[in-house]
Write an enzyme that holds these catalytic residues in place. Structure first.
Site, PDB file in Angstrom:
ATOM      1  N   TYR A 157       0.832  -1.204   0.000  1.00 14.07           N
ATOM      2  CA  TYR A 157       0.000   0.000   0.000  1.00 14.07           C
ATOM      3  C   TYR A 157       0.868   1.255   0.000  1.00 14.07           C
ATOM      4  O   TYR A 157       0.627   2.197  -0.765  1.00 14.07           O
ATOM      5  CB  TYR A 157      -0.912  -0.011   1.226  1.00 14.07           C
ATOM      6  CG  TYR A 157      -1.811   1.188   1.375  1.00 14.07           C
ATOM      7  CD1 TYR A 157      -3.022   1.257   0.691  1.00 14.07           C
ATOM      8  CD2 TYR A 157      -1.472   2.247   2.215  1.00 14.07           C
ATOM      9  CE1 TYR A 157      -3.864   2.353   0.829  1.00 14.07           C
ATOM     10  CE2 TYR A 157      -2.304   3.346   2.364  1.00 14.07           C
ATOM     11  CZ  TYR A 157      -3.508   3.395   1.669  1.00 14.07           C
ATOM     12  OH  TYR A 157      -4.327   4.486   1.812  1.00 14.07           O
ATOM     13  N   THR A 192     -13.502   5.971   7.666  1.00 14.25           N
ATOM     14  CA  THR A 192     -13.996   5.325   6.454  1.00 14.25           C
ATOM     15  C   THR A 192     -14.216   3.841   6.750  1.00 14.25           C
ATOM     16  O   THR A 192     -13.715   3.317   7.753  1.00 14.25           O
ATOM     17  CB  THR A 192     -12.973   5.438   5.315  1.00 14.25           C
ATOM     18  OG1 THR A 192     -11.793   4.691   5.666  1.00 14.25           O
ATOM     19  CG2 THR A 192     -12.598   6.885   5.034  1.00 14.25           C
TER      20      THR A 192
END
Length: 266
Positions: A157, A192
């Site tokens: 990532y 989120t």
């Protein structure tokens, strides 16, 4: 403040929740026509219901951004309904494979890079012709604090987000003369579904609840986040809305950190 983008067309990826959804809400409030995309039709339908059910300024299109054919079909649908997008906000992404480097496989790396880097390449490639032809465009790619401050347990990532920053800078040099401005936004630890899942897993490992997992994560893993809380999606969306507006007509190739000070360098 009038952002000067009424009746512009925006395509927002990762739009069914989090930062993408909050950005859609702010752009709709500015009079923008919004194409909202994510993978799952049911989640998109729920997002539309939350944002503006029945609005003729909102078009949901489910698409898998790892599939070039699906990306092409997405942009065809956008052009047929609203015209070529003037604004692209790419917020779709995943945490991807986690673990120490020596435990990660080629497939772990390939999948994370496909979703977090190559999907951006595909949607930008599809968006550029219309923007260049019209002589006006705004592209915002969502990077992360991880792009400049990598963490050992999520290197795929981190590498993908570092590449997004490099892609942003390179694109900004290539297409500004065509009227297309490209910038990045780098959030840190925003409320989120992705960070919810991270904190739920942490809570399960530690035998606590989500709130305690968040507090310990901030203390142990993100000590420079001076506000000592997760950010809200609308706090990131406000920066994105500025960057895609006429008010940002001299901003190009920049990386805006929305991170409560998480990145420890200047």
């Amino acid at each position: 403040m009038d952002l000067g983008i009424t009746d512009r067309v925006a395509l927002i990826t990762g739009g069914d929740s989090g930062i993408g959804l909050a950005t859609a809400r702010q752009l709709l409030d500015e009079g923008v026509r919004v194409v909202l995309t994510d993978q799952k039709e049911d989640a998109l339908a729920a997002a539309v219901e939350e944002l503006a059910a029945g609005s003729d300024r909102l078009l949901p299109v489910a698409a898998d951004l790892t599939d070039p054919v699906a990306v092409a079909a997405l942009f065809t649908r956008a052009r047929e309904t609203f015209g070529a997008p003037d604004i692209l906000v790419h917020s779709a992404g995943i945490t991807g494979a986690q673990g120490l480097f020596h435990d990660l496989t080629d497939d772990d790396w390939a999948h994370t890079l496909d979703v977090d880097l190559l999907a951006a390449v595909r949607v930008v490639r599809a968006a550029l012709p219309g923007m260049r032809e019209s002589g006006w465009g705004r592209i915002v790619l969502l990077a992360s604090e991880d792009g400049v401050q990598p963490y050992a347990d999520e290197l795929p990532y981190c590498a993908a987000k570092a590449a997004i920053l490099s892609l942003t800078k390179g694109l900004s040099k290539s297409y500004a003369s065509d009227g297309v401005l490209v910038n990045a936004v780098s959030p840190a630890f925003i409320e989120t579904p992705m960070t919810d899942a991270m904190m739920d897993a942490r809570a399960e490992e530690r035998g606590t609840d989500r709130d305690e997992a968040i507090a310990s994560f901030l203390d142990e893993e993100r000590p420079f986040m001076e506000l000592k809380r997760r950010g809200r999606p609308e706090e990131v969306a406000a920066v994105i809305a500025f960057l895609v507006s006429e008010r940002a007509s001299f901003v190009n190739g920049s990386n805006y950190r929305v991170d409560s000070g998480s990145v420890a360098t200047i």
